[in-house]
Design an enzyme around this catalytic site. Structure first.
Site, PDB file in Angstrom:
ATOM      1  N   GLU A  46       0.928  -1.161  -0.096  1.00 46.34           N
ATOM      2  CA  GLU A  46       0.138  -0.177   0.114  1.00 46.34           C
ATOM      3  C   GLU A  46       0.989   1.320  -0.013  1.00 46.34           C
ATOM      4  O   GLU A  46       0.411   2.416  -0.166  1.00 46.34           O
ATOM      5  CB  GLU A  46      -0.926   0.059   1.288  1.00 46.34           C
ATOM      6  N   HIS A  65      -5.520   4.017   5.237  1.00 46.25           N
ATOM      7  CA  HIS A  65      -6.146   3.273   4.237  1.00 46.25           C
ATOM      8  C   HIS A  65      -6.807   2.004   4.861  1.00 46.25           C
ATOM      9  O   HIS A  65      -6.147   1.469   5.893  1.00 46.25           O
ATOM     10  CB  HIS A  65      -5.036   2.529   3.316  1.00 46.25           C
ATOM     11  N   HIS A  67      -9.666  -1.465   5.165  1.00 40.73           N
ATOM     12  CA  HIS A  67     -10.532  -2.393   4.257  1.00 40.73           C
ATOM     13  C   HIS A  67     -12.065  -2.491   5.066  1.00 40.73           C
ATOM     14  O   HIS A  67     -12.442  -3.660   5.077  1.00 40.73           O
ATOM     15  CB  HIS A  67      -9.994  -3.776   4.300  1.00 40.73           C
ATOM     16  N   HIS A 136     -12.785  -2.820  -2.473  1.00 36.70           N
ATOM     17  CA  HIS A 136     -11.363  -2.770  -1.632  1.00 36.70           C
ATOM     18  C   HIS A 136     -11.480  -2.280  -0.322  1.00 36.70           C
ATOM     19  O   HIS A 136     -11.033  -2.970   0.773  1.00 36.70           O
ATOM     20  CB  HIS A 136     -10.265  -2.492  -2.441  1.00 36.70           C
TER      21      HIS A 136
END
Length: 207
Positions: A46, A65, A67, A136
């Site tokens: 990432e 980031h 999920h 995602h």
């Protein structure tokens, strides 16, 4: 999550590829915006997400980031994620969605594996605080670690509230003006939530 290097804006700091609950200060890596590092330990894939967002957005000092399972439905449905709660006014009228098929076709694993894909995601994010990634997860950005973390947390909670309201028959989204006003007010209160989140993290507890 990552933070821009305060001593060199062309670099950022992020943990090496390790389960978040195991990270210590010694696990932090220094990564260039192109995703390279002199550190020979495994790095998160990432890193291309983070590096290209920092490259595109000089105002961004921290990137998260996630999920989050609460956010994914909005990345794959026709219902846009909108600010429905004053704590998530930063979401605006509709959160942009990154469609990786537009960049690499229909046979990818949905992961951002290169700087060019990271740049495409950054372009989708544009000037927004949050962008969804189809099938995602999402990214949230801020001008500080507390702001980026707060946006990630409240975006997730807003998604849950929007789904619940939809199950009740519908919802009323904030106007752009309401969202902007709420975001400005909440930015002045970031440290209150941040202090307890940080204390919980130090004790190994969830936010």
């Amino acid at each position: 999550m990552s933070v821009r290097d305060p001593d060199d804006p062309s670099r950022f700091l992020i943990s090496r590829n390790l389960a978040p609950g195991l990270v210590t200060p010694d696990d932090i890596q220094v990564i260039g915006l192109d995703g390279t590092t002199a550190d020979d330990r495994p790095s998160y894939l990432e890193r291309f997400i983070h590096g290209e967002i920092y490259r595109a957005r000089a105002d961004v000092q921290a990137v998260v980031h996630s999920h989050s399972a609460s956010m994914v439905p909005f990345s794959i449905s026709r219902t846009p994620l909108q600010a429905v709660w004053h704590m998530a006014g930063f979401l605006g009228e509709a959160v942009p969605v990154f469609e990786i098929r537009d960049s690499v076709g229909s046979s990818s694993d949905l992961l951002i594996r290169s700087g060019s894909l990271g740049a495409d995601l950054a372009a989708t994010l544009g000037g927004a605080a949050v962008a969804l990634m189809r099938g995602h997860g999402f990214v949230a950005v801020g001008d500080s670690i507390p702001q980026a973390v707060a946006r990630a947390v409240y975006a997730d909670l807003n998604a849950r509230a929007q789904v619940t309201a939809g199950q009740l028959g519908g919802y009323t989204a904030l106007t752009a003006e309401e969202g902007a006003a709420a975001a400005e007010s909440n930015n002045g209160q970031l440290t209150r939530a941040w202090e307890i989140w940080r204390a919980n993290a130090r004790r190994g507890e969830s936010v």
